[in-house]
Write an enzyme that holds these catalytic residues in place. Structure first.
Site, PDB file in Angstrom:
ATOM      1  N   GLU A  77       0.005 -13.769  -1.541  1.00  0.00           N
ATOM      2  CA  GLU A  77      -0.262 -13.422  -2.944  1.00  0.00           C
ATOM      3  C   GLU A  77       0.914 -13.776  -3.176  1.00  0.00           C
ATOM      4  O   GLU A  77       0.782 -14.624  -4.369  1.00  0.00           O
ATOM      5  CB  GLU A  77      -0.502 -12.603  -3.232  1.00  0.00           C
ATOM      6  N   GLY A 124       0.508  -1.543   0.028  1.00  0.00           N
ATOM      7  CA  GLY A 124       0.413   0.207   0.194  1.00  0.00           C
ATOM      8  C   GLY A 124       0.886   1.661  -0.142  1.00  0.00           C
ATOM      9  O   GLY A 124       1.967   1.853  -0.859  1.00  0.00           O
ATOM     10  N   GLU A 125       0.612   2.068   0.853  1.00  0.00           N
ATOM     11  CA  GLU A 125       0.862   3.565   1.006  1.00  0.00           C
ATOM     12  C   GLU A 125       2.147   4.008   0.721  1.00  0.00           C
ATOM     13  O   GLU A 125       2.549   4.813   0.125  1.00  0.00           O
ATOM     14  CB  GLU A 125      -0.315   4.406   2.154  1.00  0.00           C
ATOM     15  N   GLU A 126       3.014   2.854   1.249  1.00  0.00           N
ATOM     16  CA  GLU A 126       4.486   3.538   1.458  1.00  0.00           C
ATOM     17  C   GLU A 126       4.392   3.300  -0.223  1.00  0.00           C
ATOM     18  O   GLU A 126       5.775   5.086   0.078  1.00  0.00           O
ATOM     19  CB  GLU A 126       5.517   2.693   2.457  1.00  0.00           C
ATOM     20  N   ILE A 127       3.936   3.021  -0.688  1.00  0.00           N
ATOM     21  CA  ILE A 127       4.812   3.147  -2.537  1.00  0.00           C
ATOM     22  C   ILE A 127       3.906   3.511  -3.350  1.00  0.00           C
ATOM     23  O   ILE A 127       4.244   3.963  -4.669  1.00  0.00           O
ATOM     24  CB  ILE A 127       5.394   1.901  -2.407  1.00  0.00           C
TER      25      ILE A 127
END
Length: 163
Positions: free
Chosen positions: A88, A24-27
């Protein structure tokens, strides 16, 4: 629709060429946004969870992985905070072993050895998640991390990349 940049409108349902596996958000708004823009520019169909309906289960994501030809496993410091990312990755490993998927690791501001052996910030997050996970899950994740980390990929540091 979960895919971007439709080139052949005659196709009723497009399958992704590339599945993008990342935390997610960090990249998402930096590296991933540039990657997505490049794929769109070059007409590469890809799957990214941003376009998915919230609340769907992993079997839906596994289907997207199975439909893809290539999977990018983008490892970052916080990647191992996500049970979904690791599940995944285990699915990607299974398909790669059957030659049904090509997996390319990208080590984004994290050392290959830290991913392979669950060390550093990556390892800290992995073992924190492992405390709330089953022994079988941990075994599958560690096997997948080792398997994928030995593949030829890219290491992206602060200002440059290396292979």
């Amino acid at each position: 629709m979960a895919f971007s940049h439709i080139i052949q409108p005659s196709l009723m349902q497009l399958q992704p060429q590339v599945f993008i596996n990342f935390r997610g958000e960090e990249i998402r708004y930096g590296f991933i946004s540039h990657l997505v823009a490049a794929f769109e520019l070059h007409g590469i169909y890809f799957f990214i969870d941003k376009y998915e309906q919230k609340g769907k289960d992993l079997t839906h994501l596994f289907k997207r992985i199975e439909e893809s030809k290539i999977a990018l496993a983008i490892f970052s410091g916080k990647y191992a905070q996500s049970k979904w990312c690791l599940n995944e990755l285990a699915k990607m490993k299974t398909l790669a072993e059957k030659n049904k998927l090509k997996v390319i690791p990208i080590f984004y501001k994290v050392k290959v050895d830290d991913v392979r052996h669950q060390k550093g910030e990556f390892g800290h997050n992995f073992w924190k998640l492992a405390r709330t996970s089953s022994g079988e899950e941990i075994k599958q994740w560690k096997e997948a991390l080792e398997f994928v980390s030995y593949k030829m990929g890219l290491t992206l540091c602060e200002n440059r990349y290396s292979t």
